[in-house]
Motif scaffolding. Structure first.
Motif, mmCIF file in Angstrom:
data_model
loop_
_atom_site.group_PDB
_atom_site.id
_atom_site.type_symbol
_atom_site.label_atom_id
_atom_site.label_comp_id
_atom_site.label_asym_id
_atom_site.label_seq_id
_atom_site.Cartn_x
_atom_site.Cartn_y
_atom_site.Cartn_z
ATOM 1 N N GLY A 58 -27.757 111.457 15.911
ATOM 2 C CA GLY A 58 -27.232 111.377 17.266
ATOM 3 C C GLY A 58 -25.721 111.208 17.298
ATOM 4 O O GLY A 58 -25.067 111.014 16.270
ATOM 5 N N GLY A 99 -22.327 118.560 20.889
ATOM 6 C CA GLY A 99 -23.543 119.367 20.940
ATOM 7 C C GLY A 99 -23.338 120.859 21.027
ATOM 8 O O GLY A 99 -24.312 121.611 20.967
ATOM 9 N N SER A 127 -31.398 112.630 19.856
ATOM 10 C CA SER A 127 -30.439 112.595 20.959
ATOM 11 C C SER A 127 -29.569 113.857 20.953
ATOM 12 O O SER A 127 -30.098 114.955 21.088
ATOM 13 C CB SER A 127 -29.614 111.317 20.887
ATOM 14 N N GLY A 130 -30.949 116.196 18.716
ATOM 15 C CA GLY A 130 -32.143 116.853 19.242
ATOM 16 C C GLY A 130 -31.801 118.079 20.064
ATOM 17 O O GLY A 130 -32.449 119.127 19.955
ATOM 18 N N SER A 131 -30.755 117.964 20.898
ATOM 19 C CA SER A 131 -30.342 119.135 21.686
ATOM 20 C C SER A 131 -29.828 120.240 20.771
ATOM 21 O O SER A 131 -30.068 121.431 21.020
ATOM 22 C CB SER A 131 -29.271 118.740 22.704
ATOM 23 N N ALA A 153 -37.595 117.355 18.263
ATOM 24 C CA ALA A 153 -36.461 116.811 19.011
ATOM 25 C C ALA A 153 -36.850 115.451 19.563
ATOM 26 O O ALA A 153 -37.826 115.341 20.320
ATOM 27 C CB ALA A 153 -36.059 117.757 20.139
ATOM 28 N N ALA A 156 -34.097 113.781 23.189
ATOM 29 C CA ALA A 156 -33.141 114.836 23.531
ATOM 30 C C ALA A 156 -33.023 115.012 25.045
ATOM 31 O O ALA A 156 -34.005 114.858 25.771
ATOM 32 C CB ALA A 156 -33.569 116.157 22.898
ATOM 33 N N PRO A 204 -30.610 122.876 26.567
ATOM 34 C CA PRO A 204 -31.798 122.721 25.736
ATOM 35 C C PRO A 204 -33.071 123.258 26.378
ATOM 36 O O PRO A 204 -33.907 123.877 25.699
ATOM 37 C CB PRO A 204 -31.874 121.207 25.531
ATOM 38 N N HIS A 220 -40.253 111.205 22.880
ATOM 39 C CA HIS A 220 -39.368 110.457 23.777
ATOM 40 C C HIS A 220 -39.972 109.093 24.060
ATOM 41 O O HIS A 220 -41.190 108.955 24.213
ATOM 42 C CB HIS A 220 -39.198 111.207 25.098
#
Length: 271
Positions: A58, A99, A127, A130-131, A153, A156, A204, A220
């Motif tokens: 992240g 990102g 986070s 993940g994106s 992910a 995210a 995303p 999540h």
């Protein structure tokens, strides 16, 4: 700032070898040097197994942060693991684009895992990571060297510019204001680019339907202070995927306990 997939990537050098660990410096298509660490499968330290898990941390993380090392140790019980620091983080060069161009960093790291001999390379991002993992899964789907064979992910966002929680409002201040970027550099040890995205990268949620046929897992926590549950639900609804909503979990790698990391490793090694 602004970039989708572009060009080729190269291994700049292997900087050191220690028992069980290999450290390398990778070079992205736009010339950024990225630090990366390979850790073999705990049960196969003298041979190459077929699966490597690439971990995308992240925002403000790095290969040497305790939460990243803890995740790597858990994952290495199931497969080989490659961790790296995104640009602007740790000992990697460049500045964070939060990102956007980080997708080039992940592609270079996945390519290195294949150079090491792994025929199956999967990605897990936390986070911001993940994106990046979602966009990478879509953009490099047809690239034999840099594609992900499965994507997970964790924590995210589904969409950009979200400011609906206090932590995200603070993060936007860090990223967009000169004083905030000074806090990022000296307080959070993260060097942040001072220009806006141009063009704005694929969100995303738009990447999700392009990842198939690679398996996709969305994870999540129901106590995530950054992104509420409409984000993972939006991602899961956008395309073929599996959704885990974790009771009591907060945000990203710092909140992932050993039991969740083990389940993630099982999913990534078998998906």
């Amino acid at each position: 700032m602004g970039s989708e997939a572009e060009g080729a990537f190269h291994i700049a050098d292997v900087s050191s070898v220690t028992p069980g660990l290999l450290r390398a410096t990778l070079r992205t298509p736009d010339g950024i040097r990225i630090e990366a660490v390979h850790e073999p499968h705990m049960g196969h330290r003298d041979s190459v197994t077929d699966t490597a898990i690439v971990v995308a941390h992240g925002f403000t993380g790095s290969v040497d942060r305790p939460a990243v090392r803890r995740a790597a140790r858990a994952f290495s019980r199931r497969a080989a693991v490659v961790t790296f620091s995104f640009r602007g983080h740790g000992r990697s060069g460049g500045r964070s684009t939060v990102g956007d161009r980080e997708v080039l960093d992940l592609a270079a790291t996945v390519s290195w895992a294949r150079e090491l001999g792994y025929t199956r390379v999967v990605t897990v991002g936390f986070s911001m990571g993940g994106s990046v993992a979602l966009r990478h899964g879509a953009l490099y789907r047809d690239d034999p060297r840099a594609r992900a064979d499965a994507v997970a992910a964790v924590s995210a966002p589904a969409r950009w510019y979200y400011r609906g929680t206090a932590p995200m409002r603070r993060l936007h201040w860090v990223v967009t204001r000169p004083a905030g970027r000074l806090v990022g550099r000296y307080g959070l040890r993260t060097r942040i680019h001072d220009r806006d995205w141009d063009p704005v990268p694929m969100p995303p949620v738009e990447a999700v339907p392009l990842i198939a046929p690679a398996p996709l897992l969305i994870v999540h926590g129901d106590r995530d202070p950054y992104f509420p549950l409409d984000h993972p639900r939006m991602l899961a609804a956008a395309g073929p995927s599996e959704l885990w909503l974790e009771p009591g979990m907060g945000h990203a790698e710092n909140a992932a306990d050993d039991a969740l990391l083990t389940r993630l490793a099982d999913w990534l090694s078998a998906a």
